[in-house]
Design a protein around this motif. Structure first.
Motif, PDB file in Angstrom:
ATOM      1  N   GLY A 176      12.004   9.323  -6.758  1.00 24.67           N
ATOM      2  CA  GLY A 176      11.240   9.170  -5.522  1.00 24.67           C
ATOM      3  C   GLY A 176      10.550  10.429  -5.053  1.00 24.67           C
ATOM      4  O   GLY A 176       9.824  10.393  -4.054  1.00 24.67           O
ATOM      5  N   LYS A 200      -0.126  -1.457  -3.476  1.00 21.66           N
ATOM      6  CA  LYS A 200       1.182  -1.830  -4.031  1.00 21.66           C
ATOM      7  C   LYS A 200       2.319  -1.332  -3.137  1.00 21.66           C
ATOM      8  O   LYS A 200       3.301  -2.049  -2.888  1.00 21.66           O
ATOM      9  CB  LYS A 200       1.319  -1.250  -5.442  1.00 21.66           C
ATOM     10  CG  LYS A 200       2.565  -1.664  -6.197  1.00 21.66           C
ATOM     11  CD  LYS A 200       2.499  -1.117  -7.623  1.00 21.66           C
ATOM     12  CE  LYS A 200       3.675  -1.567  -8.462  1.00 21.66           C
ATOM     13  NZ  LYS A 200       3.569  -1.097  -9.864  1.00 21.66           N
ATOM     14  N   MET A 201       2.177  -0.105  -2.631  1.00 21.27           N
ATOM     15  CA  MET A 201       3.216   0.453  -1.773  1.00 21.27           C
ATOM     16  C   MET A 201       3.307  -0.280  -0.443  1.00 21.27           C
ATOM     17  O   MET A 201       4.396  -0.561   0.057  1.00 21.27           O
ATOM     18  CB  MET A 201       2.967   1.949  -1.559  1.00 21.27           C
ATOM     19  CG  MET A 201       3.192   2.797  -2.797  1.00 21.27           C
ATOM     20  SD  MET A 201       3.168   4.587  -2.514  1.00 21.27           S
ATOM     21  CE  MET A 201       1.439   4.880  -2.176  1.00 21.27           C
ATOM     22  N   TYR A 204       4.003  -4.409  -1.314  1.00 19.83           N
ATOM     23  CA  TYR A 204       5.143  -4.797  -2.144  1.00 19.83           C
ATOM     24  C   TYR A 204       6.296  -3.802  -2.133  1.00 19.83           C
ATOM     25  O   TYR A 204       7.310  -4.031  -2.806  1.00 19.83           O
ATOM     26  CB  TYR A 204       4.664  -5.020  -3.588  1.00 19.83           C
ATOM     27  CG  TYR A 204       3.550  -6.038  -3.669  1.00 19.83           C
ATOM     28  CD1 TYR A 204       3.798  -7.389  -3.456  1.00 19.83           C
ATOM     29  CD2 TYR A 204       2.236  -5.628  -3.912  1.00 19.83           C
ATOM     30  CE1 TYR A 204       2.774  -8.325  -3.509  1.00 19.83           C
ATOM     31  CE2 TYR A 204       1.199  -6.552  -3.960  1.00 19.83           C
ATOM     32  CZ  TYR A 204       1.466  -7.896  -3.762  1.00 19.83           C
ATOM     33  OH  TYR A 204       0.451  -8.820  -3.798  1.00 19.83           O
ATOM     34  N   ASP A 205       6.153  -2.705  -1.374  1.00 21.50           N
ATOM     35  CA  ASP A 205       7.222  -1.692  -1.256  1.00 21.50           C
ATOM     36  C   ASP A 205       7.647  -1.150  -2.613  1.00 21.50           C
ATOM     37  O   ASP A 205       8.828  -0.886  -2.857  1.00 21.50           O
ATOM     38  CB  ASP A 205       8.441  -2.262  -0.520  1.00 21.50           C
ATOM     39  CG  ASP A 205       8.117  -2.753   0.871  1.00 21.50           C
ATOM     40  OD1 ASP A 205       7.328  -2.083   1.558  1.00 21.50           O
ATOM     41  OD2 ASP A 205       8.629  -3.810   1.275  1.00 21.50           O
ATOM     42  N   LYS A 206       6.669  -0.975  -3.508  1.00 25.40           N
ATOM     43  CA  LYS A 206       6.937  -0.478  -4.857  1.00 25.40           C
ATOM     44  C   LYS A 206       5.930   0.606  -5.208  1.00 25.40           C
ATOM     45  O   LYS A 206       4.788   0.597  -4.738  1.00 25.40           O
ATOM     46  CB  LYS A 206       6.821  -1.601  -5.895  1.00 25.40           C
ATOM     47  CG  LYS A 206       7.787  -2.765  -5.705  1.00 25.40           C
ATOM     48  CD  LYS A 206       9.182  -2.410  -6.163  1.00 25.40           C
ATOM     49  CE  LYS A 206      10.104  -3.623  -6.089  1.00 25.40           C
ATOM     50  NZ  LYS A 206      11.497  -3.295  -6.499  1.00 25.40           N
ATOM     51  N   ASP A 213       8.746   0.939 -12.035  1.00 23.86           N
ATOM     52  CA  ASP A 213       8.602   0.829 -10.585  1.00 23.86           C
ATOM     53  C   ASP A 213       9.913   1.157  -9.870  1.00 23.86           C
ATOM     54  O   ASP A 213      11.011   0.825 -10.352  1.00 23.86           O
ATOM     55  CB  ASP A 213       8.181  -0.585 -10.185  1.00 23.86           C
ATOM     56  CG  ASP A 213       6.725  -0.882 -10.501  1.00 23.86           C
ATOM     57  OD1 ASP A 213       6.024   0.044 -10.958  1.00 23.86           O
ATOM     58  OD2 ASP A 213       6.290  -2.025 -10.286  1.00 23.86           O
ATOM     59  N   ILE A 214       9.781   1.810  -8.714  1.00 28.95           N
ATOM     60  CA  ILE A 214      10.919   2.043  -7.831  1.00 28.95           C
ATOM     61  C   ILE A 214      10.561   1.537  -6.440  1.00 28.95           C
ATOM     62  O   ILE A 214       9.395   1.356  -6.106  1.00 28.95           O
ATOM     63  CB  ILE A 214      11.303   3.541  -7.748  1.00 28.95           C
ATOM     64  CG1 ILE A 214      10.126   4.370  -7.202  1.00 28.95           C
ATOM     65  CG2 ILE A 214      11.768   4.052  -9.095  1.00 28.95           C
ATOM     66  CD1 ILE A 214      10.502   5.819  -6.878  1.00 28.95           C
ATOM     67  N   ASP A 215      11.592   1.283  -5.614  1.00 35.98           N
ATOM     68  CA  ASP A 215      11.373   0.856  -4.235  1.00 35.98           C
ATOM     69  C   ASP A 215      10.897   2.040  -3.402  1.00 35.98           C
ATOM     70  O   ASP A 215      11.326   3.184  -3.609  1.00 35.98           O
ATOM     71  CB  ASP A 215      12.668   0.310  -3.630  1.00 35.98           C
ATOM     72  CG  ASP A 215      13.129  -0.975  -4.306  1.00 35.98           C
ATOM     73  OD1 ASP A 215      12.267  -1.702  -4.833  1.00 35.98           O
ATOM     74  OD2 ASP A 215      14.342  -1.232  -4.313  1.00 35.98           O
ATOM     75  N   ILE A 216      10.019   1.757  -2.440  1.00 37.63           N
ATOM     76  CA  ILE A 216       9.532   2.805  -1.550  1.00 37.63           C
ATOM     77  C   ILE A 216       9.162   2.192  -0.204  1.00 37.63           C
ATOM     78  O   ILE A 216       8.749   1.031  -0.141  1.00 37.63           O
ATOM     79  CB  ILE A 216       8.324   3.548  -2.179  1.00 37.63           C
ATOM     80  CG1 ILE A 216       8.120   4.913  -1.513  1.00 37.63           C
ATOM     81  CG2 ILE A 216       7.052   2.701  -2.096  1.00 37.63           C
ATOM     82  CD1 ILE A 216       7.254   5.857  -2.328  1.00 37.63           C
ATOM     83  N   LYS A 217       9.349   2.962   0.862  1.00 35.21           N
ATOM     84  CA  LYS A 217       9.022   2.500   2.205  1.00 35.21           C
ATOM     85  C   LYS A 217       7.778   3.230   2.679  1.00 35.21           C
ATOM     86  O   LYS A 217       7.783   4.456   2.806  1.00 35.21           O
ATOM     87  CB  LYS A 217      10.196   2.768   3.156  1.00 35.21           C
ATOM     88  CG  LYS A 217      10.019   2.204   4.550  1.00 35.21           C
ATOM     89  CD  LYS A 217      11.275   2.444   5.380  1.00 35.21           C
ATOM     90  CE  LYS A 217      11.167   1.791   6.752  1.00 35.21           C
ATOM     91  NZ  LYS A 217      12.392   2.033   7.569  1.00 35.21           N
TER      92      LYS A 217
END
Length: 252
Positions: A176, A200-201, A204-206, A213-217
């Motif tokens: 991250g 995308k961020m 889709y929070d990715k 892909d990783i999760d991201i806020k």
């Protein structure tokens, strides 16, 4: 589903006779301005002028404190203690806050700059020093920090409201963090790839990384205002938002 997001830009990074960025033009395409406070860039006259511009355009004003490194634009790592981080941040934010108050405005947020930002993202002690300085100055100020970072956690622990930041034109690692600027492919130079990353961020929070892909806020998106194509990129981001049904936050 309705999407809305803050769009921020680092500004006021000129110094004396040296002009950097397209501050006035970029104001029409952002929600928040992070204004340099004199350590890595900016000077008293630039600070005042940028504050005036932001108030005129009804843009939320934030302080952008950095390391004392004009030659390196605040992007070179420097050893400092948590106490020094506290002092540096309080000094710079206090200075910008004075200009904002003198012009009849309100300082809404703080976003550390460059190496200070990146070091704080992974260093709990530095993050604590930064957060405590902001809280003691004004507990209502919002702290911008890298999404998922130690800075966000320290801000919450100090009692601050935080805002998780993502970057339109930077690439990410699997943990991250941002790809260091001294490594290949740290910056997305293709505007369409950067626009696609932002969508995308937000939706889709990715975010993509070399490991997948990783999760991201994504609560606020940073677009840089000093590149050759900064203004056209800001326009492209706003057009993409309109097409995708994403609202750029308007602060009042």
């Amino acid at each position: 589903m309705n999407f809305s997001v803050d769009l921020n830009c680092d500004m006021g990074e000129s110094f004396g006779r040296y002009q950097i960025g397209f501050d006035k033009e970029m104001m029409d395409f952002i929600s928040s301005a992070n204004i340099a406070c004199g350590f890595h860039a900016g000077d008293p006259s630039i600070m005042k002028h940028t504050v005036q511009l932001a108030l005129e355009k009804k843009i939320a004003i934030g302080a952008h404190p950095g390391l004392p490194d004009l030659m390196g634009f605040g992007r070179r790592n420097m050893y400092l203690t948590p106490e020094e981080a506290y002092d540096y941040v309080l000094y710079q934010v206090g200075a910008l806050s004075a200009f904002v108050r003198a012009e009849g405005g309100r300082l809404r947020h703080v976003k550390p700059h460059g190496a200070l930002y990146n070091m704080a993202a992974i260093n709990k002690d530095l993050s604590r020093g930064i957060s405590e300085a902001i809280y003691k100055l004004d507990p209502e100020i919002i702290l911008f920090g890298l999404a998922g970072s130690e800075l966000i956690e320290a801000g919450k622990a100090a009692g601050l409201q935080t805002c998780s930041e993502v970057f339109a034109d930077r690439t990410y690692q699997a943990d991250g963090t941002l790809t260091p600027r001294n490594e290949p492919n740290s910056v997305l130079t293709d505007d369409q790839k950067a626009v696609d990353q932002v969508i995308k961020m937000v939706k889709y929070d990715k975010v993509g990384t070399p490991a997948g892909d990783i999760d991201i806020k994504a609560e606020t998106i940073c677009i840089h205002g000093d590149g050759e194509h900064a203004l056209s990129f800001a326009q492209k981001i706003n057009k993409a938002f309109e097409k995708e049904g994403i609202q750029r936050l308007q602060h009042r």
